[in-house]
Structures are given as C-alpha cells and as structure tokens.
Design a protein around this motif. Structure first.
Motif, PDB file in Angstrom:
ATOM      1  N   LYS A  81       0.845  -1.197   0.000  1.00 11.99           N
ATOM      2  CA  LYS A  81       0.000   0.000   0.000  1.00 11.99           C
ATOM      3  C   LYS A  81       0.873   1.235   0.000  1.00 11.99           C
ATOM      4  O   LYS A  81       1.899   1.277   0.688  1.00 11.99           O
ATOM      5  N   GLY A  82       0.425   2.248  -0.707  1.00 13.96           N
ATOM      6  CA  GLY A  82       1.137   3.525  -0.658  1.00 13.96           C
ATOM      7  C   GLY A  82       0.638   4.329   0.532  1.00 13.96           C
ATOM      8  O   GLY A  82      -0.486   4.131   1.004  1.00 13.96           O
ATOM      9  N   GLY A  83       1.463   5.220   1.004  1.00  8.27           N
ATOM     10  CA  GLY A  83       1.042   6.171   2.032  1.00  8.27           C
ATOM     11  C   GLY A  83       0.820   5.601   3.411  1.00  8.27           C
ATOM     12  O   GLY A  83       0.107   6.180   4.223  1.00  8.27           O
ATOM     13  N   VAL A  84       1.449   4.461   3.731  1.00  7.41           N
ATOM     14  CA  VAL A  84       1.268   3.887   5.066  1.00  7.41           C
ATOM     15  C   VAL A  84       2.405   4.263   6.024  1.00  7.41           C
ATOM     16  O   VAL A  84       2.352   3.931   7.210  1.00  7.41           O
ATOM     17  N   GLY A  85       3.409   4.932   5.499  1.00 10.38           N
ATOM     18  CA  GLY A  85       4.515   5.361   6.367  1.00 10.38           C
ATOM     19  C   GLY A  85       5.810   4.589   6.161  1.00 10.38           C
ATOM     20  O   GLY A  85       6.701   4.651   7.007  1.00 10.38           O
ATOM     21  N   LYS A  86       5.963   3.887   5.046  1.00 10.17           N
ATOM     22  CA  LYS A  86       7.216   3.155   4.786  1.00 10.17           C
ATOM     23  C   LYS A  86       8.414   4.100   4.793  1.00 10.17           C
ATOM     24  O   LYS A  86       9.400   3.885   5.489  1.00 10.17           O
ATOM     25  N   THR A  87       8.310   5.125   3.952  1.00 10.79           N
ATOM     26  CA  THR A  87       9.455   6.012   3.778  1.00 10.79           C
ATOM     27  C   THR A  87       9.728   6.803   5.056  1.00 10.79           C
ATOM     28  O   THR A  87      10.880   6.933   5.491  1.00 10.79           O
ATOM     29  N   THR A  88       8.671   7.294   5.666  1.00  5.72           N
ATOM     30  CA  THR A  88       8.820   8.062   6.906  1.00  5.72           C
ATOM     31  C   THR A  88       9.492   7.197   7.971  1.00  5.72           C
ATOM     32  O   THR A  88      10.386   7.648   8.696  1.00  5.72           O
TER      33      THR A  88
ATOM     34  N   MET B 212       0.691   6.542  12.142  1.00  9.09           N
ATOM     35  CA  MET B 212      -0.394   7.519  11.930  1.00  9.09           C
ATOM     36  C   MET B 212      -1.564   7.260  12.871  1.00  9.09           C
ATOM     37  O   MET B 212      -2.726   7.307  12.472  1.00  9.09           O
TER      38      MET B 212
ATOM     39  N   VAL C  39       3.392   5.202  16.369  1.00 14.33           N
ATOM     40  CA  VAL C  39       3.691   6.540  15.842  1.00 14.33           C
ATOM     41  C   VAL C  39       2.398   7.350  15.725  1.00 14.33           C
ATOM     42  O   VAL C  39       1.464   6.929  15.033  1.00 14.33           O
ATOM     43  N   PRO C  40       2.326   8.492  16.393  1.00 18.73           N
ATOM     44  CA  PRO C  40       1.106   9.296  16.299  1.00 18.73           C
ATOM     45  C   PRO C  40       1.025  10.028  14.960  1.00 18.73           C
ATOM     46  O   PRO C  40       2.057  10.287  14.335  1.00 18.73           O
ATOM     47  N   ARG C  41      -0.188  10.320  14.541  1.00 22.49           N
ATOM     48  CA  ARG C  41      -0.330  11.218  13.392  1.00 22.49           C
ATOM     49  C   ARG C  41       0.141  12.587  13.858  1.00 22.49           C
ATOM     50  O   ARG C  41      -0.277  13.077  14.902  1.00 22.49           O
ATOM     51  N   SER C  42       1.040  13.181  13.117  1.00 19.97           N
ATOM     52  CA  SER C  42       1.649  14.422  13.599  1.00 19.97           C
ATOM     53  C   SER C  42       2.060  15.307  12.427  1.00 19.97           C
ATOM     54  O   SER C  42       2.713  14.851  11.484  1.00 19.97           O
TER      55      SER C  42
ATOM     56  N   VAL D   6       5.793  15.418  11.690  1.00 20.92           N
ATOM     57  CA  VAL D   6       6.345  14.286  10.935  1.00 20.92           C
ATOM     58  C   VAL D   6       6.173  14.535   9.440  1.00 20.92           C
ATOM     59  O   VAL D   6       7.083  14.302   8.642  1.00 20.92           O
ATOM     60  N   SER D   7       5.011  15.061   9.059  1.00 19.63           N
ATOM     61  CA  SER D   7       4.768  15.245   7.619  1.00 19.63           C
ATOM     62  C   SER D   7       5.466  16.482   7.073  1.00 19.63           C
ATOM     63  O   SER D   7       5.733  16.562   5.878  1.00 19.63           O
TER      64      SER D   7
ATOM     65  N   PRO E 112      10.036  16.172   5.771  1.00 20.18           N
ATOM     66  CA  PRO E 112      10.662  15.900   4.473  1.00 20.18           C
ATOM     67  C   PRO E 112      10.753  17.137   3.579  1.00 20.18           C
ATOM     68  O   PRO E 112      11.654  17.243   2.745  1.00 20.18           O
TER      69      PRO E 112
HETATM   70  P1  ADP Z   1       4.791   5.361   2.031  1.00 26.77           P
HETATM   71  O1  ADP Z   1       6.276   5.410   1.907  1.00 26.77           O
HETATM   72  O2  ADP Z   1       4.285   4.095   2.638  1.00 26.77           O
HETATM   73  O3  ADP Z   1       4.104   5.659   0.731  1.00 26.77           O
HETATM   74  P2  ADP Z   1       5.080   7.835   3.476  1.00 26.77           P
HETATM   75  O4  ADP Z   1       6.067   7.562   4.547  1.00 26.77           O
HETATM   76  O5  ADP Z   1       5.590   8.547   2.261  1.00 26.77           O
HETATM   77  O6  ADP Z   1       4.345   6.502   3.057  1.00 26.77           O
HETATM   78  O7  ADP Z   1       3.880   8.631   4.122  1.00 26.77           O
HETATM   79  C1  ADP Z   1       2.786   9.066   3.339  1.00 26.77           C
HETATM   80  C2  ADP Z   1       2.426  10.500   3.693  1.00 26.77           C
HETATM   81  O8  ADP Z   1       1.999  10.561   5.038  1.00 26.77           O
HETATM   82  C3  ADP Z   1       3.590  11.461   3.569  1.00 26.77           C
HETATM   83  O9  ADP Z   1       3.123  12.692   3.117  1.00 26.77           O
HETATM   84  C4  ADP Z   1       4.113  11.571   4.990  1.00 26.77           C
HETATM   85  O10 ADP Z   1       4.749  12.805   5.229  1.00 26.77           O
HETATM   86  C5  ADP Z   1       2.841  11.430   5.789  1.00 26.77           C
HETATM   87  N1  ADP Z   1       3.070  10.812   7.090  1.00 26.77           N
HETATM   88  C6  ADP Z   1       3.774   9.698   7.364  1.00 26.77           C
HETATM   89  N2  ADP Z   1       3.760   9.414   8.680  1.00 26.77           N
HETATM   90  C7  ADP Z   1       3.027  10.386   9.262  1.00 26.77           C
HETATM   91  C8  ADP Z   1       2.634  10.661  10.616  1.00 26.77           C
HETATM   92  N3  ADP Z   1       3.003   9.890  11.609  1.00 26.77           N
HETATM   93  N4  ADP Z   1       1.862  11.761  10.826  1.00 26.77           N
HETATM   94  C9  ADP Z   1       1.473  12.549   9.801  1.00 26.77           C
HETATM   95  N5  ADP Z   1       1.816  12.358   8.525  1.00 26.77           N
HETATM   96  C10 ADP Z   1       2.584  11.275   8.248  1.00 26.77           C
END
Ligand code: ADP
Ligand code: MG
Length: 340
Positions: A75-82, A250, A278-281, A284-285, A288
């Motif tokens: 899935k995209g956008g789940v926080g892998k990269t973060t 998140m 990890v809290p939604r914050s 964090v977003s 990057p």
């Molecule tokens: P993935 O690599 O799985 O696609 P990302 O790490 O890029 O996911 O995260 C997707 C989006 O959510 C990005 O814009 C990122 O900045 C944001 N994000 C990730 N973790 C959090 C968090 N804990 N709180 C708020 N935003 C977050």
C-alpha cells in the motif's frame, strides 16, 4: 482517555525507561528520578526530549551482525518512507552505522534525507543493472556522521521491466549488498508501493521485514497478499528472511477506529508489534519538505520521540532476541493523543 489508560501509558514509559537502566541519571538540566517519571508525565516527556536532543549521551546496543531490514507494504502512504528515514536517523544518531537504500523510483527517502536524486546522479538503478557498486552510489547524510544513503532516481522506474531479462534478476540487490564490505550495523531498504521485482529484490536481500501498518480502515486489507509473498520468497529465494517488526503508524488517538486497528494488529501479530505507536503528527509530515527527519526537524515533538523509542526497541530486540510474551495492551506512546 480514562485514568486507567493514562496509568497504563505511563507505566509503559516508566518500565521502558527503567529497563534500560538510565532513569536515575541527570540529563542536561533535568534531574530525572523514578519518582519524577511516575509522578509527572511532563518531566518524563522533557527527559525524553533531552535524549533526542543529546544523542551523544546514550547509545543503543549495536547488533552482533549486520541487520538488513526491508520496509515493505504494497500500500502507498502507510509510512514506509517516513519510518525508514526516521529509524535510520534515530539509530545513526545513537552510534549505529546505517545505510539507507532507496528502492522507490519516487525517491522519497532520498528527499527525506536531503539527498540529491535528480536523473543522472549515481543511484540504485546503476547498481541493480550492474554498472556501479553500492559503495560508489552511497553518499553521506548530514543528519548523522555514520549514515549513508543510496538514492533512487526516476531511472529506477524502468528497472522492473529491464531486470526481467537479466541474470539473477531477483538477487541483484543481494549481490550488491554482499559486495559492500564496509562495516555496517543496519541496512534499511525502502520499498515502492507494489509487490513487483524491486520489492522481491528487497526481500531476497534482507534478513528482516518491517511492515508499517497505518491505523486506518482498510489497513489490514491486502496484508494477506504481502504475507503470502514473503512466504514465497522464503520458500524459493531466501530462507533467511522473516517478518521481525510491525510498526503502527499515523495513530490518531481521537478515533476509536485507530484503537480497534491497533488491537486487531496486536492480536494477529503479537510481539512482532513494537510497543511504540507513531502518532499522526503534522511535524512528521513537514520534515521531508526540509530534507530532514523529524528527529532533526523538531526533536522535542511527539513524532520524534516516538520514532526514537521505536529505534531503541528495534536495537534492543536485535540484541536481546524476541521480546518476552506479554498480553495485548493498549498502545504506548507519548501521552496526549490528539494530532499535533
Ligand atoms: P509510504 O512510503 O508508505 O508511501 P510515506 O512515509 O511517504 O508513506 O507517508 C505518506 C504520507 O503521510 C507522507 O506525506 C508523509 O509525510 C505522511 N506521514 C507519514 N507518517 C506520518 C505521521 N506519523 N503523521 C502525519 N503524517 C505522516
Ligand atoms: Mg514511500
């Protein structure tokens, strides 16, 4: 939040701090005693922030062998990269030698670490097609002296197709990492949001898979497919790989749904799930956008502290083996559960 719940969260903080044997030390201007932790959550928070800000004061245990950790979830956008970026920075700030491999053509991990990844810079693409060694493509990251990144450029987008006809197409990354002889404690591989050949390369190269799971509806959907793929890789390509870590990301404490997802995940994966959630914050977003991890962008924020806690858990689990069984409790993270 109920009084019981608050106590539970605090107990978590106290027991973890006590477990690492550092709760009676004086850090910066904070005199941190066990009583202080138990009695005033603000002091506990402050002490943790001091730890983030003064990484030289504490080091995490280093693994006896190089740990290669693939961060995957199709899935995209789940926080892998973060997760990749913040764990890598957290571990490197605390003494580990860490290499991040960006395996997503989007190059988000490279951006998050402040590394140039425009088309044409030495990248993981040339490494996979055999034109360059991993060491040649690795660049130092400013956030920590012992942190490097192999960036991904948009050239990587074609690699899934180009690699199909190449010898050992599933093992290209593994060979490249084997050829990297410098001493490393951790290699983190940030996967693209698919289960294609790039992700297979990451699983064949790794000994551990870390799955970030977003505390949202649909979070568990598609997970079965990911687990089956890992089993297939285990059966046919890399017996040595296992799921070592699940990280809940998140988490929004205002929603019951987040709690339900967290409980469901803990029921299914037990001790593989880190205590840290990890809290939604917003912090964090935002990080990057400045080419930074949240640990350097806003070290005192809840996101930074939780990622640092998660990094410490990973370091300690790696050295001490699997965690002791414990009953599924609520999430443990910085008190004050709304988004920032
Ligand atoms: P993935 O690599 O799985 O696609 P990302 O790490 O890029 O996911 O995260 C997707 C989006 O959510 C990005 O814009 C990122 O900045 C944001 N994000 C990730 N973790 C959090 C968090 N804990 N709180 C708020 N935003 C977050
Ligand atoms: Mg990503």
């Amino acid at each position: 939040m109920t009084a019981n719940r608050i106590q539970h969260v605090l107990d978590g903080v106290v027991s973890r701090e006590t477990a690492i044997g550092s709760s009676d030390v004086t850090e910066g201007s904070f005199d941190v005693s066990r009583e202080t932790y138990a009695d005033t959550p603000i002091a506990a928070e402050a002490a943790r922030a001091v730890r983030v800000l003064n990484p030289g004061r504490s080091t995490f245990p280093r693994p006896p062998r190089r740990r290669i950790i693939t961060v995957a979830n199709q899935k995209g956008g789940v926080g892998k990269t973060t997760t990749t970026v913040n764990l890598a920075v957290g571990l490197a700030m605390h003494g580990a030698r860490v290499l991040v491999i960006d395996l997503d053509p989007q190059g988000n991990a490279s951006t998050g670490l402040g590394i140039d990844h425009h088309s044409g810079v030495p990248s993981i693409y040339e490494v996979l097609i055999g034109e360059r060694s991993l060491a040649d493509a690795a660049v130092p990251v400013a956030a920590a002296p012992s942190l490097w990144c192999v960036p991904a450029t948009i050239d990587l987008a074609g690699a899934e197709i180009e690699l199909v006809s190449v010898d050992g197409r599933e093992a290209r990354l593994r060979w490249a990492i084997n050829g990297f002889t410098d001493q490393l404690d951790y290699v983190f591989i940030d996967c693209p949001p698919s289960l294609g050949l790039l992700t297979v390369n990451a699983m064949v190269a790794a000994n551990e898979v870390l799955i970030p799971i977003q505390c949202e509806y649909y979070a568990l959907e598609g997970l079965g497919q990911l687990l089956r793929n890992i089993e297939l890789v285990q059966a046919h390509l890399n017996q040595g790989v296992r799921i070592s870590t699940i990280l809940l990301t998140m988490y929004d404490g205002r929603t019951r749904l987040a709690d339900q997802v967290a409980q469901e995940v803990r029921k299914h994966f037990g001790n593989l799930v880190l205590d840290s959630v990890v809290p939604r914050s917003v912090r964090v977003s935002e990080a990057p956008g400045y080419g930074q991890s949240v640990l350097t962008y806003d070290p005192g924020s809840r996101g930074a502290m939780t990622y640092l806690d998660a990094a410490r858990e990973i370091a300690e689990r790696g050295v001490n083996g699997p965690p002791r069984p414990r009953d599924a409790g609520g999430p443990r993270h910085a008190p004050g559960r709304g988004p920032e």
